[in-house]
Write an enzyme that holds these catalytic residues in place. Sequence first.
Site, PDB file in Angstrom:
ATOM      1  N   ASN A 137       7.826  -7.740   1.897  1.00 53.64           N
ATOM      2  CA  ASN A 137       8.386  -5.862   2.330  1.00 53.64           C
ATOM      3  C   ASN A 137       7.570  -5.690   3.066  1.00 53.64           C
ATOM      4  OD1 ASN A 137       9.309  -2.940   1.008  1.00 53.64           O
ATOM      5  ND2 ASN A 137       6.705  -3.556   1.327  1.00 53.64           N
ATOM      6  N   LYS A 168      16.060  -7.866  10.812  1.00 55.16           N
ATOM      7  CA  LYS A 168      16.329  -8.266   9.810  1.00 55.16           C
ATOM      8  C   LYS A 168      17.527  -8.797   9.283  1.00 55.16           C
ATOM      9  CE  LYS A 168      13.576  -5.078   8.032  1.00 55.16           C
ATOM     10  NZ  LYS A 168      12.989  -5.246   7.101  1.00 55.16           N
ATOM     11  N   TYR A 222      14.421  -4.252  15.429  1.00 52.32           N
ATOM     12  CA  TYR A 222      14.901  -4.248  14.325  1.00 52.32           C
ATOM     13  C   TYR A 222      15.735  -5.277  13.642  1.00 52.32           C
ATOM     14  CZ  TYR A 222      14.095  -2.123   9.878  1.00 52.32           C
ATOM     15  OH  TYR A 222      13.446  -1.689   8.149  1.00 52.32           O
ATOM     16  N   SER A 227       1.014  -1.447  -0.259  1.00 50.73           N
ATOM     17  CA  SER A 227      -0.260   0.280  -0.336  1.00 50.73           C
ATOM     18  C   SER A 227       0.386   1.553   0.000  1.00 50.73           C
ATOM     19  CB  SER A 227      -1.039   0.259   0.734  1.00 50.73           C
ATOM     20  OG  SER A 227      -0.668  -0.569   2.400  1.00 50.73           O
ATOM     21  N   VAL A 267       0.710 -10.031   8.719  1.00 53.61           N
ATOM     22  CA  VAL A 267       1.122 -11.111   8.149  1.00 53.61           C
ATOM     23  C   VAL A 267       1.314 -11.280   9.350  1.00 53.61           C
ATOM     24  CG1 VAL A 267       2.327  -8.945   6.177  1.00 53.61           C
ATOM     25  CG2 VAL A 267       2.809  -9.539   7.967  1.00 53.61           C
ATOM     26  N   SER A 295      17.237  -4.790   5.663  1.00 53.48           N
ATOM     27  CA  SER A 295      17.658  -3.958   5.815  1.00 53.48           C
ATOM     28  C   SER A 295      19.161  -3.922   6.304  1.00 53.48           C
ATOM     29  CB  SER A 295      17.018  -3.123   7.209  1.00 53.48           C
ATOM     30  OG  SER A 295      17.910  -1.867   7.154  1.00 53.48           O
ATOM     31  N   ALA A 329      17.289  -7.539  15.236  1.00 51.36           N
ATOM     32  CA  ALA A 329      17.246  -9.204  14.726  1.00 51.36           C
ATOM     33  C   ALA A 329      16.502  -9.759  14.047  1.00 51.36           C
ATOM     34  CB  ALA A 329      16.906  -9.102  16.640  1.00 51.36           C
TER      35      ALA A 329
HETATM   36  P1  NAP Z   1       6.291   1.969   5.202  1.00 54.25           P
HETATM   37  O1  NAP Z   1       6.401   2.792   4.300  1.00 54.25           O
HETATM   38  O2  NAP Z   1       6.085   2.604   6.647  1.00 54.25           O
HETATM   39  O3  NAP Z   1       5.162   0.678   4.646  1.00 54.25           O
HETATM   40  C1  NAP Z   1       4.761  -0.403   5.336  1.00 54.25           C
HETATM   41  C2  NAP Z   1       3.905  -1.421   5.343  1.00 54.25           C
HETATM   42  O4  NAP Z   1       4.225  -2.437   5.698  1.00 54.25           O
HETATM   43  C3  NAP Z   1       2.835  -0.818   4.678  1.00 54.25           C
HETATM   44  O5  NAP Z   1       2.492  -1.252   3.309  1.00 54.25           O
HETATM   45  C4  NAP Z   1       1.350  -1.586   5.890  1.00 54.25           C
HETATM   46  O6  NAP Z   1       0.459  -1.588   4.966  1.00 54.25           O
HETATM   47  C5  NAP Z   1       2.635  -2.794   5.702  1.00 54.25           C
HETATM   48  N1  NAP Z   1       2.529  -3.607   6.653  1.00 54.25           N
HETATM   49  C6  NAP Z   1       2.455  -2.992   8.228  1.00 54.25           C
HETATM   50  N2  NAP Z   1       2.213  -3.845   9.649  1.00 54.25           N
HETATM   51  C7  NAP Z   1       1.631  -5.088   8.241  1.00 54.25           C
HETATM   52  C8  NAP Z   1       0.721  -5.944   8.953  1.00 54.25           C
HETATM   53  N3  NAP Z   1       1.606  -6.504  10.457  1.00 54.25           N
HETATM   54  N4  NAP Z   1       0.545  -7.004   7.862  1.00 54.25           N
HETATM   55  C9  NAP Z   1       0.285  -6.862   6.024  1.00 54.25           C
HETATM   56  N5  NAP Z   1       0.598  -4.994   6.291  1.00 54.25           N
HETATM   57  C10 NAP Z   1       1.758  -5.151   6.869  1.00 54.25           C
HETATM   58  O7  NAP Z   1       7.569   1.017   5.011  1.00 54.25           O
HETATM   59  P2  NAP Z   1       9.113   1.296   3.335  1.00 54.25           P
HETATM   60  O8  NAP Z   1       9.595   1.974   4.298  1.00 54.25           O
HETATM   61  O9  NAP Z   1       8.162   0.811   3.055  1.00 54.25           O
HETATM   62  O10 NAP Z   1       9.730  -0.123   4.236  1.00 54.25           O
HETATM   63  C11 NAP Z   1       9.129  -1.456   2.844  1.00 54.25           C
HETATM   64  C12 NAP Z   1      10.070  -2.546   3.993  1.00 54.25           C
HETATM   65  O11 NAP Z   1      11.290  -2.167   3.804  1.00 54.25           O
HETATM   66  C13 NAP Z   1       9.659  -2.674   5.775  1.00 54.25           C
HETATM   67  O12 NAP Z   1       9.941  -4.076   5.628  1.00 54.25           O
HETATM   68  C14 NAP Z   1      11.395  -2.239   5.984  1.00 54.25           C
HETATM   69  O13 NAP Z   1      11.845  -2.594   6.943  1.00 54.25           O
HETATM   70  C15 NAP Z   1      12.315  -1.790   4.848  1.00 54.25           C
HETATM   71  N6  NAP Z   1      12.941  -1.163   4.498  1.00 54.25           N
HETATM   72  C16 NAP Z   1      13.122   0.379   4.971  1.00 54.25           C
HETATM   73  C17 NAP Z   1      13.867   1.407   4.765  1.00 54.25           C
HETATM   74  C18 NAP Z   1      13.456   2.919   4.834  1.00 54.25           C
HETATM   75  O14 NAP Z   1      14.610   3.597   4.942  1.00 54.25           O
HETATM   76  N7  NAP Z   1      12.469   2.921   4.737  1.00 54.25           N
HETATM   77  C19 NAP Z   1      14.884   0.899   5.314  1.00 54.25           C
HETATM   78  C20 NAP Z   1      15.486  -0.785   4.745  1.00 54.25           C
HETATM   79  C21 NAP Z   1      14.652  -1.239   4.754  1.00 54.25           C
HETATM   80  P3  NAP Z   1      -0.339  -0.687   5.810  1.00 54.25           P
HETATM   81  O15 NAP Z   1      -0.467   0.225   4.635  1.00 54.25           O
HETATM   82  O16 NAP Z   1      -1.793  -1.424   5.375  1.00 54.25           O
HETATM   83  O17 NAP Z   1      -0.564  -0.039   7.219  1.00 54.25           O
END
Ligand code: NAP
Length: 244
Positions: A87, A156, A152, A11, A61, A139, A154
Amino acid sequence: MSKTAIVTGGSRGIGRATAIELSKMGMNVAVIYHGNQAKADETVDACKANGVEAIAIKCDVKSMDEVGVAVQNVIETFGSIDVLVNNAGVTKDGLLLRMSEEDFDAVVDTNLKGCFLFSKACAAIMMKQRSGKIINIASIVGLQGNAGQANYAASKAGIIGFTKSLAKELGSRGITVNAVAPGFVETDMTDVLSDKVKEAFLNMVPLKRVAKPEDIANAIGFLASEKADYITGQVLTVDGGMCM
Ligand code: NAP
């Protein structure tokens, strides 16, 4: 026949950019979201604009039952699951002594157990197909650690071990399993950080800019494509050179 991809957390942020990238590659996409239906519908519309079919499915999830129903729904709608992008992720930061058991469990259950549940449900289908690509979003924090993010980090690091184990288990069935480890990406997850913290991160990036979600989606698209057919068990760091 068109291929089908599942993107959890499709989303918003990296998941949305990934769903759109996979739709540009001609795949039908199932967008898994937790609570944000309006945003999931926006992703679906953006995918459909690229000429493929797309659906949004509400699914926590962390729940084995909900994951089972979601995967069944995808199979009934599209007939196959060719790509799974695990993701969905959350942060609940805090220093160790202030970190509650609830905050530890919530992060590990969403980020790591969620990855396990979706992989297990989809691998059963991919094994029958004798093909499939699983891409788990880790990550650089899972490689390097980060003060204030023990839960977090742990989760990842767990994803990285999980990825390599699945790559060994599923390789003989024609299934590749890889991880992408982003650095600092501009999304809702990082928007909450102070300007000071953002500046500190930026200073550590040799390419001198933070990532856009599309930077990560491009790498995921590559791993989901036939060009990556001989790559498995790898962690592809996409971080502007932050971690090397
Ligand atoms: P984000 O913008 O906060 O979006 C999080 C997404 O995860 C949303 O679509 C949310 O759905 C969904 N979500 C959360 N909890 C859930 C659950 N229990 N069941 C189903 N869906 C769930 O995050 P992002 O920054 O794009 O991060 C995406 C991935 O990349 C994550 O795994 C994060 O750890 C990793 N990551 C991000 C960064 C960064 O700098 N942003 C860096 C390294 C790794 P809703 O919209 O419905 O709430």
